[in-house]
Every structure is written in C-alpha cells, then in structure tokens.
Design a protein around this motif. Structure first.
Motif, short mmCIF file in Angstrom:
data_model
loop_
_atom_site.label_atom_id
_atom_site.label_comp_id
_atom_site.label_asym_id
_atom_site.label_seq_id
_atom_site.Cartn_x
_atom_site.Cartn_y
_atom_site.Cartn_z
N SER A 23 0.85 -1.18 0.00
CA SER A 23 0.00 0.00 0.00
C SER A 23 0.89 1.24 0.00
N LYS A 24 0.32 2.37 -0.39
CA LYS A 24 1.10 3.61 -0.45
C LYS A 24 1.70 3.98 0.90
N ASN A 25 0.97 3.73 1.98
CA ASN A 25 1.49 4.07 3.31
C ASN A 25 2.33 2.95 3.92
N ARG A 26 2.55 1.87 3.14
CA ARG A 26 3.39 0.73 3.54
C ARG A 26 2.86 0.00 4.77
N SER A 27 1.57 0.13 5.05
CA SER A 27 1.02 -0.56 6.23
C SER A 27 0.74 -2.03 5.94
N VAL A 28 0.68 -2.38 4.66
CA VAL A 28 0.46 -3.77 4.30
C VAL A 28 1.26 -4.07 3.02
N ALA A 48 8.09 -2.65 2.67
CA ALA A 48 7.33 -2.26 3.86
C ALA A 48 8.16 -1.44 4.85
N PHE A 49 9.46 -1.70 4.89
CA PHE A 49 10.33 -1.02 5.86
C PHE A 49 11.59 -0.48 5.19
N PRO A 50 11.44 0.45 4.24
CA PRO A 50 12.62 0.96 3.55
C PRO A 50 13.60 1.66 4.50
N GLU A 51 13.10 2.10 5.65
CA GLU A 51 13.99 2.76 6.62
C GLU A 51 15.07 1.81 7.14
N LEU A 52 14.85 0.49 6.99
CA LEU A 52 15.87 -0.48 7.40
C LEU A 52 17.16 -0.31 6.60
N LEU A 53 17.04 0.33 5.45
CA LEU A 53 18.19 0.44 4.56
C LEU A 53 18.63 1.88 4.34
N ASN A 54 18.21 2.80 5.23
CA ASN A 54 18.53 4.22 5.03
C ASN A 54 19.99 4.56 5.29
N SER A 55 20.58 4.00 6.30
CA SER A 55 21.96 4.37 6.64
C SER A 55 22.86 3.15 6.53
N GLU A 56 24.15 3.40 6.47
CA GLU A 56 25.11 2.29 6.42
C GLU A 56 25.03 1.44 7.69
N LYS A 57 24.77 2.10 8.84
CA LYS A 57 24.65 1.38 10.11
C LYS A 57 23.45 0.43 10.05
N ASP A 58 22.31 0.95 9.55
CA ASP A 58 21.11 0.11 9.45
C ASP A 58 21.34 -1.05 8.48
N LYS A 59 21.98 -0.77 7.35
CA LYS A 59 22.26 -1.82 6.38
C LYS A 59 23.15 -2.90 6.99
N ALA A 60 24.19 -2.46 7.73
CA ALA A 60 25.11 -3.42 8.36
C ALA A 60 24.37 -4.27 9.39
N THR A 98 22.61 -13.47 4.42
CA THR A 98 22.50 -13.69 2.97
C THR A 98 21.80 -12.53 2.27
N SER A 99 21.48 -11.49 3.01
CA SER A 99 20.71 -10.39 2.42
C SER A 99 21.59 -9.34 1.77
N ASN A 100 22.84 -9.60 1.61
CA ASN A 100 23.72 -8.61 1.01
C ASN A 100 23.47 -8.54 -0.50
N ILE A 101 22.20 -8.32 -0.81
CA ILE A 101 21.76 -8.19 -2.20
C ILE A 101 20.99 -6.90 -2.30
N GLU A 102 20.83 -6.42 -3.50
CA GLU A 102 20.07 -5.18 -3.68
C GLU A 102 18.58 -5.49 -3.55
N ILE A 103 17.91 -4.75 -2.68
CA ILE A 103 16.49 -4.96 -2.48
C ILE A 103 15.74 -3.92 -3.30
N ASN A 104 14.76 -4.39 -4.04
CA ASN A 104 13.97 -3.52 -4.91
C ASN A 104 13.04 -2.67 -4.02
N LYS A 105 13.24 -1.35 -4.05
CA LYS A 105 12.45 -0.46 -3.19
C LYS A 105 11.45 0.35 -4.00
N LYS A 106 10.87 -0.21 -5.05
CA LYS A 106 9.89 0.51 -5.89
C LYS A 106 8.69 0.90 -5.08
#
Length: 162
Positions: free
Chosen positions: A105-110, A134-146, A154-162
């Motif tokens: 959804s646009k507000n990412r609630s589902v 749903a949680f693009p903020e998980l990937l906002n900073s290098e600290k969050d990504k790490a 195994t998630s060291n892949i590019e996640i599609n954030k469309k």
C-alpha cells in the motif's frame, strides 16, 4: 500421479465465488485484459485445447510415458490453482505475468505477494523484497544496512524499493 493438464476457473480462490473474475472487470482494467488476451492467442488456444481434452485424450498423453496405463485405474484430480496477473505496461496494454510480485500500500502498512505461491527456493528473496517495500527505513543508513546484514547474512543483495 501424472500431469499436469491446464484448467480454468473464474474463482480467484479454490473456495471462492464463480463471480470473482467477472466482478473484477471494470473500466480501468478492460483494456489491459483485452491486450493480454490478444498478445497471448497461442496460449489461449493451448488452454482451450487442454480444457477440451477428454479423459481418454489425457490417458493417451499418459501412455506416451507409461504404455500399460489403464483408463479405469486413473482419475482426474484438481491439484491446485494459480491466479495469473495482468499488469499494465508502458503502452497501457496488458501483459500476462507468470511469476510473483510483491505489492504494498502507499502508506506501507500492508505488503503481500501476488501470483504463484513461492517455494523454498524463492521464499527468502520474496521476504527480503517485502521488507524492502514495507520497511525501507531499514536500509537508510550504512549502520542500518550493516545491522540488517548481521541479522540476515545472505541479504547482502540489492532490495527492490519501488
């Protein structure tokens, strides 16, 4: 066990309504639906041929693999069903999608997975795609990504954030 043969149902769920397909048609999707139909005439022809097959026709296909198959020893069972996705392309025509797609959804609630159910080989990728949507903020900073990579190595892949 032998198969599979194509089938058709206007139900979107196994226990759904026979009106599901017809209720889903509206002015916004009639053009993509017709576009998908015209672009896939060989597939439509194949599906119609499959639906028109008799029990004996199916048995003759089976006998190509198992010559001694007896018609009275085999029965047709519905194993499952899949809703195909028709998606508008850049030209407002419909394209038939055979895989799966993560939508949110646009507000990412589902967020959910549409299309064929994913198997074990794709489940991790699908879950990472859902998390990315749903949680693009998980990937906002290098600290969050790490941290995310620590949690899911195994998630060291590019996640599609469309």
């Amino acid at each position: 066990m032998f198969g599979s043969f194509a089938g058709f149902s206007p139900k979107f769920l196994k226990e759904g309504s026979f009106l599901d397909l017809f209720k889903s048609i509206n002015l916004d999707n009639i053009s993509p639906m017709l576009g998908a139909f015209w672009q896939n005439l060989p597939l439509i022809k194949y599906l119609i041929e499959q639906l028109a097959m008799s029990h004996e026709d199916r048995m003759n296909d089976l006998r190509k693999f198992y010559e001694d198959a007896k018609s009275d020893k085999w029965e047709i069972l519905i194993a499952g069903q899949r809703v195909q996705i028709i998606k508008k392309n850049d030209f407002e025509k419909g394209e038939l999608q055979f895989g799966t797609e993560v939508v949110s959804s646009k507000n990412r609630s589902v967020a959910c997975l549409l299309g064929a159910s994913s198997g074990a080989s794709t489940a991790t990728h699908v879950m990472l795609s859902i998390l990315g949507k749903a949680f693009p903020e998980l990937l906002n900073s290098e600290k969050d990504k790490a941290l995310f990579i620590d949690i899911v190595p195994t998630s060291n892949i590019e996640i599609n954030k469309k």
